[in-house]
Write an enzyme that holds these catalytic residues in place. Sequence first.
Site, mmCIF file in Angstrom:
data_model
loop_
_atom_site.group_PDB
_atom_site.id
_atom_site.type_symbol
_atom_site.label_atom_id
_atom_site.label_comp_id
_atom_site.label_asym_id
_atom_site.label_seq_id
_atom_site.Cartn_x
_atom_site.Cartn_y
_atom_site.Cartn_z
ATOM 1 N N HIS A 95 46.333 36.900 35.229
ATOM 2 C CA HIS A 95 47.018 37.515 36.367
ATOM 3 C C HIS A 95 47.205 36.455 37.440
ATOM 4 O O HIS A 95 46.911 35.271 37.218
ATOM 5 C CB HIS A 95 46.223 38.735 36.867
ATOM 6 N N GLU A 96 47.629 36.901 38.606
ATOM 7 C CA GLU A 96 47.949 35.974 39.686
ATOM 8 C C GLU A 96 46.719 35.161 40.140
ATOM 9 O O GLU A 96 46.860 34.041 40.624
ATOM 10 C CB GLU A 96 48.561 36.795 40.832
ATOM 11 N N HIS A 123 44.357 33.923 38.097
ATOM 12 C CA HIS A 123 44.321 32.784 37.173
ATOM 13 C C HIS A 123 45.467 31.816 37.491
ATOM 14 O O HIS A 123 45.281 30.599 37.466
ATOM 15 C CB HIS A 123 44.484 33.252 35.725
ATOM 16 N N GLN A 164 36.343 31.803 43.202
ATOM 17 C CA GLN A 164 35.261 32.287 44.081
ATOM 18 C C GLN A 164 34.962 33.764 43.792
ATOM 19 O O GLN A 164 33.914 34.283 44.136
ATOM 20 C CB GLN A 164 35.700 32.084 45.543
HETATM 21 P P1 AMP Z 1 38.134 35.181 33.483
HETATM 22 O O1 AMP Z 1 39.343 35.047 32.630
HETATM 23 O O2 AMP Z 1 37.931 36.542 34.041
HETATM 24 O O3 AMP Z 1 36.900 34.594 32.847
HETATM 25 O O4 AMP Z 1 38.405 34.284 34.758
HETATM 26 C C1 AMP Z 1 38.780 32.930 34.621
HETATM 27 C C2 AMP Z 1 38.716 32.279 35.978
HETATM 28 O O5 AMP Z 1 39.616 32.924 36.862
HETATM 29 C C3 AMP Z 1 37.326 32.367 36.604
HETATM 30 O O6 AMP Z 1 37.034 31.118 37.221
HETATM 31 C C4 AMP Z 1 37.489 33.457 37.616
HETATM 32 O O7 AMP Z 1 36.607 33.326 38.714
HETATM 33 C C5 AMP Z 1 38.926 33.247 38.043
HETATM 34 N N1 AMP Z 1 39.461 34.470 38.653
HETATM 35 C C6 AMP Z 1 39.462 35.714 38.117
HETATM 36 N N2 AMP Z 1 39.976 36.594 38.983
HETATM 37 C C7 AMP Z 1 40.297 35.906 40.103
HETATM 38 C C8 AMP Z 1 40.860 36.252 41.363
HETATM 39 N N3 AMP Z 1 41.191 37.507 41.670
HETATM 40 N N4 AMP Z 1 41.040 35.275 42.276
HETATM 41 C C9 AMP Z 1 40.698 33.988 41.976
HETATM 42 N N5 AMP Z 1 40.177 33.591 40.815
HETATM 43 C C10 AMP Z 1 39.967 34.532 39.879
#
Ligand code: AMP
Length: 284
Positions: free
Chosen positions: A38-39, A41, A152
């Site tokens: 999503h946005e 990432h 974060q």
């Molecule tokens: P995930 O795919 O959920 O493991 O997330 C991959 C990376 O994206 C991790 O470093 C998360 O902290 C980051 N991330 C997920 N959601 C957000 C968000 N809303 N804002 C900023 N970074 C995010």
Amino acid sequence: MSGPVILPRVIRTRAELSAALETAPRPVGLVPTMGALHEGHASLIRRARADNRTAIVTIFVNPRQFNEVADFDKYPRDEEMDLRTCGSAGADLVFVPGVDEIYPPGFQTSVRVGTLAEPLEGVARPGHFDGVTTVVAILLGLVRADRAYFGQKDAQQLLILRRMAADLGIGTEIAACPIVRAPDGLALSSRNARLGPEQRAAAPILRVALTAARARYGAGERNGEVLRRVMRDTLATEPLASPEYVSCADTATLLELDHVSGAALLSMAVRFGDVRLIDNDLLP
Ligand code: AMP
């Protein structure tokens, strides 16, 4: 949107990755993800793109970091959409390994960070952070990135990964990126798609609770328990929200604070039915 998205090159094996890295211009920036992009990432990928000459995204739904099999099974997967997101955010390469490529037959190593992994998410999700640190150590080893970007949004994860990189002498700089939110304040998460309409309407209460605690802090409140109570009381106004924990903790140790004298991490995990959401804010 205008113009076709240029899809990035997809790599699926360790061998292909290592060959591609031989000619990849440095510095290399890495964005590890589990897909369902999503946005939030996309903001990490854009940052990796801006800071480095090569931007690499990994998409790997890591079975070792799910403590509930159902959560792993239900985790959304859409590779084609993800590749488009990677392309439009400027990724050069996307590493999409199978489970055997990350954990080859005979694999038996794990990376475990100590007390930082115990409170907060560590309580509710036993073994979760061992899964995260192990897979990130593997990815950092395979990509040998100059910088790796994390959100974060997962504040404890970020702290643990920084600790791991420092402790193991991993030369990659761990960069933190701000939380990206929906217009109503809900932090973007792949899990938001699983909320029903009423739950989705209720979910911004996490952000409302954080904002209420920040306002009390701004008005001079420094008692950690009072700040936690402000968040709990705010969450209690939303019948669909079942809080799992609410925390006001030291940003270095993650231990609960009685008194806030320097920086503090406000954080929470809240369930809406079987969907578990987290959010946080850093004081001051
Ligand atoms: P995930 O795919 O959920 O493991 O997330 C991959 C990376 O994206 C991790 O470093 C998360 O902290 C980051 N991330 C997920 N959601 C957000 C968000 N809303 N804002 C900023 N970074 C995010």
